[in-house]
Every structure is written in C-alpha cells, then in structure tokens.
Design a protein around this motif. Structure first.
Motif, short mmCIF file in Angstrom:
data_model
loop_
_atom_site.label_atom_id
_atom_site.label_comp_id
_atom_site.label_asym_id
_atom_site.label_seq_id
_atom_site.Cartn_x
_atom_site.Cartn_y
_atom_site.Cartn_z
N ASN A 181 0.86 -1.18 0.00
CA ASN A 181 0.00 0.00 0.00
C ASN A 181 0.89 1.23 0.00
O ASN A 181 1.36 1.68 1.06
N PHE A 182 1.12 1.79 -1.17
CA PHE A 182 2.08 2.86 -1.31
C PHE A 182 1.65 4.12 -0.55
O PHE A 182 2.48 4.83 0.01
N THR A 183 0.36 4.39 -0.51
CA THR A 183 -0.12 5.57 0.22
C THR A 183 0.16 5.44 1.70
O THR A 183 0.62 6.39 2.35
N SER A 184 -0.08 4.27 2.27
CA SER A 184 0.23 4.04 3.68
C SER A 184 1.74 4.15 3.93
O SER A 184 2.16 4.66 4.96
N TYR A 185 2.52 3.67 2.99
CA TYR A 185 3.97 3.79 3.09
C TYR A 185 4.39 5.26 3.17
O TYR A 185 5.22 5.63 3.98
N LEU A 186 3.80 6.08 2.31
CA LEU A 186 4.13 7.51 2.32
C LEU A 186 3.74 8.17 3.64
O LEU A 186 4.48 8.99 4.18
N VAL A 187 2.58 7.79 4.17
CA VAL A 187 2.14 8.33 5.46
C VAL A 187 3.10 7.89 6.56
O VAL A 187 3.50 8.69 7.41
N TYR A 188 3.49 6.62 6.54
CA TYR A 188 4.42 6.08 7.53
C TYR A 188 5.76 6.80 7.47
O TYR A 188 6.31 7.23 8.49
N MET A 189 6.30 6.97 6.27
CA MET A 189 7.60 7.61 6.12
C MET A 189 7.56 9.09 6.51
O MET A 189 8.50 9.62 7.09
N LYS A 190 6.46 9.76 6.23
CA LYS A 190 6.32 11.15 6.66
C LYS A 190 6.25 11.22 8.18
O LYS A 190 6.84 12.11 8.79
N GLY A 191 5.56 10.25 8.78
CA GLY A 191 5.51 10.20 10.25
C GLY A 191 6.89 9.98 10.84
O GLY A 191 7.25 10.59 11.86
N LYS A 192 7.69 9.13 10.20
CA LYS A 192 9.06 8.90 10.66
C LYS A 192 9.89 10.18 10.54
O LYS A 192 10.63 10.54 11.45
N LYS A 193 9.77 10.85 9.41
CA LYS A 193 10.52 12.09 9.19
C LYS A 193 10.15 13.13 10.24
O LYS A 193 11.03 13.77 10.83
N ASP A 194 8.86 13.28 10.50
CA ASP A 194 8.41 14.25 11.51
C ASP A 194 8.93 13.88 12.90
O ASP A 194 9.35 14.75 13.66
N ALA A 195 8.91 12.59 13.23
CA ALA A 195 9.38 12.15 14.54
C ALA A 195 10.88 12.40 14.70
O ALA A 195 11.35 12.82 15.76
N TYR A 196 11.64 12.15 13.64
CA TYR A 196 13.09 12.37 13.71
C TYR A 196 13.40 13.87 13.79
O TYR A 196 14.31 14.27 14.51
N LYS A 197 12.65 14.70 13.08
CA LYS A 197 12.85 16.15 13.18
C LYS A 197 12.58 16.62 14.60
O LYS A 197 13.33 17.43 15.16
N GLU A 198 11.49 16.13 15.17
CA GLU A 198 11.14 16.52 16.54
C GLU A 198 12.21 16.07 17.53
O GLU A 198 12.55 16.78 18.46
N HIS A 199 12.76 14.89 17.32
CA HIS A 199 13.80 14.39 18.21
C HIS A 199 15.05 15.27 18.12
O HIS A 199 15.68 15.55 19.14
N LEU A 200 15.40 15.68 16.92
CA LEU A 200 16.58 16.54 16.77
C LEU A 200 16.40 17.86 17.51
O LEU A 200 17.36 18.39 18.07
N LYS A 201 15.18 18.37 17.52
CA LYS A 201 14.91 19.63 18.22
C LYS A 201 15.03 19.48 19.73
O LYS A 201 15.44 20.39 20.43
N SER A 202 14.64 18.30 20.23
CA SER A 202 14.56 18.13 21.68
C SER A 202 15.61 17.19 22.25
O SER A 202 15.52 16.80 23.42
N CYS A 203 16.61 16.79 21.47
CA CYS A 203 17.63 15.86 21.95
C CYS A 203 18.42 16.52 23.09
O CYS A 203 18.96 17.61 22.93
#
Length: 137
Positions: free
Chosen positions: A74-96
């Motif tokens: 399911n490519f659409t779910s994959y895109l949603v998942y990867m965007k969620g990962k990107k957002d989570a990693y960005k947030e972690h970099l801000k608050s590390c």
C-alpha cells in the motif's frame, strides 16, 4: 410516477453518501494508524542504546524489509508512515538532550529519514544538536 422516483433517488443518494463517509473514515483511521506506528517506531529507534552492534544491525534490516513490503502492499500508507518517521526524527533533533548517545547506524538511518545530504546532516551533528556515541566495533 414522479412521486415514487424522488424518494427512491433520496434513498439511493443517502445510502451512497453513508458508504462514502464510512470509506473516508476508514482511510483516515488507517492513515492515523501508520502515523502512530511511525512515531512508536521512531521512539524505539531513538532508545536503542544497550543493543549489541549485531542486534541493532538486525533491527535495521528488519525495519528496511518492513518499509519495503509496506510500500509494495500500500504505497499511500507507506508515504504516510515515512512522513511520520521524518516528523518524529525532526522533533527528536529539536529536543535531543544529549544524555543518550546514538550509534552510527542510527545516524545513517536518521539521515535517510530526514532526507538530508551529508553536508546538511554533519552540520547539524557538529552544532551540538545531536550526540554521537563512541561505541567500539
């Protein structure tokens, strides 16, 4: 005859609209599932500290296989998942807080999830926003 057609049209349209909204809700809930799953996976990945190099390597291989299979299913779910990962990693970099060091494998995956070039990623690392571990191989 017209008196019969109008109620039938209303009934047909209302049942179609009900089905349409149920499908929309199912899709939105499915996307939220993958967003939450991405956040949970990113939280786990950021806490991988006590694993041996082999265990961590195995985890990343399994993770890559999961992402590849999700993209095929399911490519659409994959895109949603990867965007969620990107957002989570960005947030972690801000608050590390620098109290938990990360491994080289983590940094490699973070660079992939954040879609950063080598120079962008290393400039973030060198500014002190990210802590790197000194694990010996």
């Amino acid at each position: 005859m017209r008196a019969v057609r109008f109620p039938l049209m209303v009934l047909a349209c209302s049942s179609w609209f009900g089905t349409f909204t149920q499908n929309q809700n199912h899709t939105v809930n499915g996307f939220r599932f993958y967003e939450k799953l991405a956040q949970r996976d990113a939280d786990y990945e950021q806490s991988i500290l006590l694993l041996s190099n082999q265990d961590e390597s195995d985890y990343w291989v399994d993770q890559r296989m999961y992402e590849r299979d999700l993209g095929k299913m399911n490519f659409t779910s994959y895109l949603v998942y990867m965007k969620g990962k990107k957002d989570a990693y960005k947030e972690h970099l801000k608050s590390c807080t620098h109290d938990k060091p990360h491994s080289e494998l983590y940094f490699q995956k973070a660079k992939e999830y954040l879609s950063l070039s080598d120079t962008d990623f290393f400039s973030i690392q060198n500014t002190g926003k990210v802590t790197q571990s000194d694990m010996k191989k």
